[in-house]
Design a protein around this motif. Structure first.
Motif, short mmCIF file in Angstrom:
data_model
loop_
_atom_site.label_atom_id
_atom_site.label_comp_id
_atom_site.label_asym_id
_atom_site.label_seq_id
_atom_site.Cartn_x
_atom_site.Cartn_y
_atom_site.Cartn_z
N ARG A 505 0.84 -1.19 0.00
CA ARG A 505 0.00 0.00 0.00
C ARG A 505 0.88 1.25 0.00
NH1 ARG A 505 -5.39 -0.32 1.75
NH2 ARG A 505 -5.17 1.83 2.43
N ASP A 506 0.45 2.28 -0.70
CA ASP A 506 1.22 3.52 -0.73
C ASP A 506 1.26 4.20 0.63
OD1 ASP A 506 1.67 3.15 -3.42
OD2 ASP A 506 -0.05 4.37 -4.05
N ASP A 507 0.24 3.97 1.44
CA ASP A 507 0.16 4.61 2.76
C ASP A 507 0.50 3.63 3.88
OD1 ASP A 507 -2.03 3.00 2.49
OD2 ASP A 507 -3.50 4.48 3.17
N ALA A 508 1.29 2.61 3.58
CA ALA A 508 1.61 1.60 4.59
C ALA A 508 2.33 2.21 5.78
CB ALA A 508 2.48 0.50 3.96
N ALA A 531 -7.90 -0.09 15.64
CA ALA A 531 -7.11 0.25 14.45
C ALA A 531 -6.78 -0.99 13.63
CB ALA A 531 -5.82 0.96 14.87
N LEU A 532 -6.48 -2.12 14.30
CA LEU A 532 -6.20 -3.35 13.58
C LEU A 532 -7.44 -3.86 12.83
CD1 LEU A 532 -4.00 -5.21 16.22
CD2 LEU A 532 -3.26 -4.45 13.96
N LYS A 533 -8.61 -3.70 13.43
CA LYS A 533 -9.84 -4.10 12.76
C LYS A 533 -10.09 -3.23 11.53
CE LYS A 533 -12.12 -5.94 16.90
NZ LYS A 533 -13.24 -5.76 17.87
N SER A 537 -10.38 -4.53 7.63
CA SER A 537 -11.53 -4.24 6.78
C SER A 537 -11.12 -3.64 5.44
CB SER A 537 -12.49 -3.30 7.50
OG SER A 537 -11.91 -2.01 7.65
N LEU A 538 -9.94 -3.01 5.39
CA LEU A 538 -9.48 -2.42 4.14
C LEU A 538 -9.04 -3.49 3.15
CD1 LEU A 538 -7.37 0.57 5.55
CD2 LEU A 538 -9.68 0.64 4.61
#
Length: 538
Positions: A505-508, A531-533, A537-538
């Protein structure tokens, strides 16, 4: 520290002598709040007033302060009816022995802009809530000062603790001096000094602290704004001394000035390590020099060589175009990872002469006095196994019944008097085990964990430089000793568990940073779970 002056003239009109003057003191254990209350009561009575002093005890260990409340009125022959505790919006003078106590007084409504003179020491004593935060839990001193100024009619704030320490006294004497210098009470200076002298103990030092704070309070410039004081650097006593991003990093000359002492062979080895630091890219040298000093102090020169060997791997993958952010992060977090807290480290630090000198200085013990020090330890079977050779430690850990049997004798609190020969010798022997640390189980476990983390970061440099830097920054999550360390390492593992979902991902890097910050802000881990959930979901 320069004082934060009030917005009103120093010669503030004292409360009408026909009314009851209401004064509250907020102090924690060891600051002499009770002595200060007695002095103020004595001063009032010396000047023809009747006074009453009460106290409401707070919770110990910095979770709350004791409130000493004093009411006084001119003696007219009739005993006035005094209250037993302060009420919101009904305090003329509030004295806070530490900055955050001033903030709590404001939050509780004891300080009001139409009435209250607030006298506060601007130094900090970290509260329990600040210490237990997984990340940087320190409250903002400038924010508290701004709120205190806005909430009070008049604010006098400067470092009264430093004045007291420099005079060899405790802060109660400098707080009394600030009260006298403020002119908030209608009493002359000599009556305050007489009250101190009447105590008969530590009079000279107390008077010196009183005088220093009195003069500092009197020098408060009328009409000066808080912003002007903050511009002089008075606002944040807890500010970091680390260089700013735009400041020049130290070069060879400054690193050479970091003098050390020891045998000639050791000094030669240190010089060689220092020369390696000076050959690093300039932006990396400062952090690498600090990290090297920490690692060598923790273990030995060879350990310092291992630190620089690991750091060289990051430097070889880095470049000026990225500002050497990877190398600087590696220099910082490698040192912290290699200097893990164990029983050996704790014992070593507690038996150092520098630590003894600091304790004596903080307690205020004279050179010819004997200081009794009791250390508290509560080891578990895990710490015991960690200090064993690898095979023996593994043998015990792999046998739950044996570990449980040994834990029954190990897992209990112990009080050790380090001012005694026996107690000191016990810790000194444990601290001396550091020469064999590399052969112990805990070192093997920590080294394996470090290598996995560091390899993970370096393996991502080519594909995503920013992500590699954030992986290194995740080491901030691991800290502490015993249970604290176990919880911190669990959070670290959970944060990095989201890495597989982020790769590509570009925003990793931004997402990994959010995970880390969520873990740092929330002790329970609920924010991290959320945050992990979200990532899943992404």
């Amino acid at each position: 520290m320069p004082e934060l002056a009030s917005l009103t003239p120093t010669a503030q009109r004292a409360p009408d002598q026909d009314t009851i003057i209401k004064l509250a003191v907020l102090a924690v254990g060891g600051q002499g709040g009770g002595v200060l209350a007695d002095w103020i009561t004595d001063v009032a009575e010396r000047n023809g007033h009747v006074a009453q002093s009460t106290s409401v005890a707070g919770v110990a260990q910095r979770t709350g302060a004791t409130i000493y409340y004093i009411e006084m009125a001119r003696d007219t022959g009739r005993r006035p009816v005094f209250a037993l505790s302060p009420a919101q919006g009904d305090v003329d003078i509030l004295i806070a022995a530490e900055l955050m106590e001033a903030g709590r007084a404001v939050m509780r409504g004891f300080v009001t802009p139409d009435r209250t003179t607030l006298i506060a020491s601007s130094h900090r004593i970290a509260a329990v809530s600040e210490k237990i935060a997984p990340g940087d839990g320190r409250a903002s001193s400038p924010t508290v000062l701004a709120a205190a100024e806005a909430a009070s009619k008049r604010l006098i704030a400067f470092d009264m603790e430093k004045i007291a320490v420099d005079a060899g006294s405790v802060i109660s004497a400098s707080l009394l001096g600030a009260l006298a210098g403020s002119g908030a009470l209608p009493f002359p200076r000599d009556s305050y000094e007489q009250a101190i002298s009447a105590g008969g103990r530590g009079v000279k030092a107390s008077l010196a602290a009183f005088t220093g704070a009195y003069e500092q309070a009197r020098r408060s410039a009328p009409g000066e704004t808080a912003a002007a004081s903050k511009g002089r650097g008075a606002a944040n006593p807890a500010a970091s001394s680390a260089p700013s991003a735009g400041s020049a990093m130290p070069g060879r000359a400054e690193l050479a000035r970091r003098a050390v002492s020891g045998p000639a062979s050791q000094l030669a080895g240190w010089s060689e390590l220092l020369a390696r630091v000076n050959r690093l890219p300039e932006p990396v040298r400062d952090m690498a020099g600090r990290g090297l000093k920490k690692v060598v102090d923790y273990q030995d020169l060879a350990y310092g060589g291992e630190y620089l060997d690991r750091l060289d791997k990051a430097v070889s993958l880095d470049d000026a175009a990225h500002g050497y952010r990877l190398s600087i992060a590696a220099a910082k977090h490698l040192a912290n990872a290699m200097c893990y807290d164990d029983m050996i480290r704790v014992a070593d630090l507690k038996t150092r002469s520098a630590r003894t000198a600091r304790v004596r200085r903080e307690v205020g013990v004279k050179d010819d006095a004997v200081l009794k020090v009791t250390e508290y330890f509560h080891p578990r079977i895990q710490e015991f196994c960690g200090t064993m050779p690898v095979r023996i430690g593994r043998y015990i850990e792999e046998r739950p019944k044996l570990a449980a049997f040994l834990d029954r004798g190990i897992n209990r609190g112990r009080h050790i008097r380090t001012d005694s020969m026996t107690g000191f010798a016990m810790l000194w022997i444990v601290g001396g085990l550091r020469r064999w640390r590399r052969k112990l189980l805990r070192h093997q476990v920590e080294s394996e964990h470090l290598e996995r983390w560091y390899r993970l970061a370096l393996d991502n440099v080519r594909a995503d430089y920013d992500l590699a830097v954030e992986i290194l920054e995740c080491r901030r999550l691991i800290k502490g000793y015993s249970d604290t360390h176990a919880r911190a390492q669990s959070k670290f593992d959970r944060v990095l568990s989201g890495l597989d979902l982020l790769k590509g991902r570009d925003d990793a890097a931004q997402w990994l940073k959010r995970l880390r910050e969520a873990a740092l802000r929330d002790e329970k881990g609920d924010m991290l779970d959320g945050a992990l959930k979200t990532i899943a979901s992404l």
